[in-house]
Scaffold this active site. Sequence first.
Site, PDB file in Angstrom:
ATOM      1  CG  ASN A 113      -6.607   0.820  11.320  1.00 11.76           C
ATOM      2  OD1 ASN A 113      -6.994   0.503  12.432  1.00 11.76           O
ATOM      3  ND2 ASN A 113      -5.333   0.832  11.028  1.00 11.76           N
ATOM      4  CB  SER A 114      -9.797   5.072  12.669  1.00  7.13           C
ATOM      5  OG  SER A 114      -8.506   5.410  12.240  1.00  7.13           O
ATOM      6  CE  LYS A 117      -3.043   2.741   2.895  1.00  8.98           C
ATOM      7  NZ  LYS A 117      -3.909   2.820   4.076  1.00  8.98           N
ATOM      8  CB  ALA A 170      -8.788   7.113   4.707  1.00 10.11           C
ATOM      9  N   GLY A 171     -11.569   7.311   6.310  1.00 10.35           N
ATOM     10  CA  GLY A 171     -12.678   8.222   6.544  1.00 10.35           C
ATOM     11  C   GLY A 171     -13.980   7.567   6.993  1.00 10.35           C
ATOM     12  N   GLY A 198      -8.859   8.708   9.644  1.00  5.73           N
ATOM     13  CA  GLY A 198      -9.217   8.740  11.054  1.00  5.73           C
ATOM     14  C   GLY A 198     -10.277   9.764  11.422  1.00  5.73           C
TER      15      GLY A 198
END
Lengths: 259, 366, 67
Positions: free
Chosen positions: A207-208, A98, A185-186, A159
Amino acid sequence: MDLLPLGSYTFSSRLILGTGKFSDTRTMLDAVRASGAELVTVALRRFNREQMEDDLFGPLSEIGGITLMPNTSGASSAAEAVRAAHIARELSGSPFVKVEIHPNPQHLMPDPIETFEASKILASEGFIVMPYISADPVLAKRLEEVGCASVMPLGSAIGSGQGLKTSGMLDLIIRESTVPVIVDAGLRSPGEAAAAMEMGCAAVLVNSAIAAAGDPVAMAGAFSLGVVAGRRAFTAGLMPKSGHAVATSPLTSFLGKEP
Amino acid sequence: MIALPEWLSCTKESAGLASMLSSGPAYDLESLAAESRAITLRRFGRTMTLYAPLYLSNHCPSGCAYCGFASDRSSKRRRLEADEIERELLSMKKLGVTDVLLLTGERTGVAGFDYLRKSVETASKHMQRVSVEAFPMSVEEYRALAGCGCTGVTIYQETYDLRRYEELHRWGPKKDFFHRLETPARALEGGIKTVGLGVLLGLADPLEDALMLYRHVRHLQRTCWRAGFSVSFPRMRPQAGGYTPPFSVGDHLLARMIFAFRIALPDTDLVLSTRESPAFRDGMAGLGITRMSIASRTTVGGYGDDADNAEQGQFEVFDDRTAGEFCNALRARNIEPVFKNWEPAYNGPSSVNPVRELQPEQRECR
Amino acid sequence: MITIELNGNKQEIPPGSSVSDLLALIGSIGKNTAVLLNEKIVRPENRSTAFLQEGDRVEVLIFAGGG
């Protein structure tokens, strides 16, 4: 079988999991299991005697059926990212990388120019290149041209949990792309993951939203369901949306009556 | 028979368009028109780009059953010489035309590549924009044309129904369906900036042809993503030679097609020629069509003062209003006629438009 | 003792130490590590024969959590 093709690999899960920000390794591993993810991102870090449990290679390998996708986070230039990718391949044996290059440590927005250069080099070296990018349709096509296996535009800032702020651009990227588009993301909720999949994203990377959830393991399972629901809706074909455009006077009267 | 490529046969790609084309309760014509108009206004504003065709030559070795210039037709054959082309262009300019589409038949010794290239050179001296609708060429030939100032290539597949295509193209170079299919990609690879695609409505099932046309455009938009595209909707008109098409496309169906294409291809130029009636053209202006031909002659050399108006053209012109009359009609509808999009300084060959073979993991039909 | 730079910090090691010796010293044996000696990757099979000199820069890297 509805498989996700990436390079010469195929995956049955369309949820890719990031392993950062978890409170401890055990919770992370349980979340990976609960998510059903087959592709998992990891980051290169300096070995530190005091934080031995940081080494995730062994524990993740034990789960089985997991392919590692090292990221190049920490790199702020193409050269650094290429070097990180080489080291990571040495360690993981995985051809996935990545490409993630964010020169600004506050907002972590990806550098399009360095990302393009690094991706071009790594693709020519045989890596399965997965670049993390802003939701930029032209950059996405340029990356496709140099041989990236996918493009991974952000839904909103890393995040931030702001969801699919870039949906208009994502639509355009999905519409014009010949490689799988993965929203990275987001995202905050399984509903947003489902929405991304309904739009035609090939997968989502989360992830987050899982690591920082009240119960990360339960949330991993919820995301897994959201992704499956969204994908099924996409393949089923959504009902067409009405434009709600209404003319004040008939527009087609010049055609006369339909015979 | 070779199978069609997956990008052309994948019905999933065109499912949305298909539902708009079928006249069910989900989409009544008036709602489609309203949405199409809204998209057109947002994307193109209140403008209409205009061009006029110039038939350079009607020599043709092909036996297209539907064409007035097919090699077994009795039409008088001729080609315009350099000085005649110049005169025609000046006459067109006097009418206000600065965007020209140069037409020929299929490649012949009389009107081949060199003839076309020289004609493009002449035309780009006088016109803001020059495009060609001629025969399929090689990448190198397109590169040479682009170098002479040609920015657009129009090449209709006529029909995507392979069997009908075989029947209709009785002889000649146009028989090769796949060579023609790949022509727009070659033109773009050669540095041509815009390609125009279309089907001749009436030759085969018009709905099927429309869906295939759409998939062709979508494939090209993905693989040659720097290029501009236009789509035309020519309906069969009475031709010299008296061919009767097996399918007829009424005004309502044609309007529906145009609205549906506008909604499905919000950024693509949609073209309507003078084959259509003044009432239809005026009505469609602002509802989805963004490019129209004007003051058209479909005979070889029809613009000069000494033009023989009795000569048979390739097809019969329906909207025979002058450029001035037509522009006034547009202005009356609050639409600005536009002859020039770009300064000719930008008319050089396009920067690289590499055409890539899709890798196994790159599939458009997801 | 000689001084090398390990992960950006000074580290004293006995003269004649190999990369493997260093890894044992810092307790990373048995971990999956990537080792860079002066920017070049040292593969596991070469670590016992890669000897360290005064001033060498060594990076020992592992996979940690990341998104």
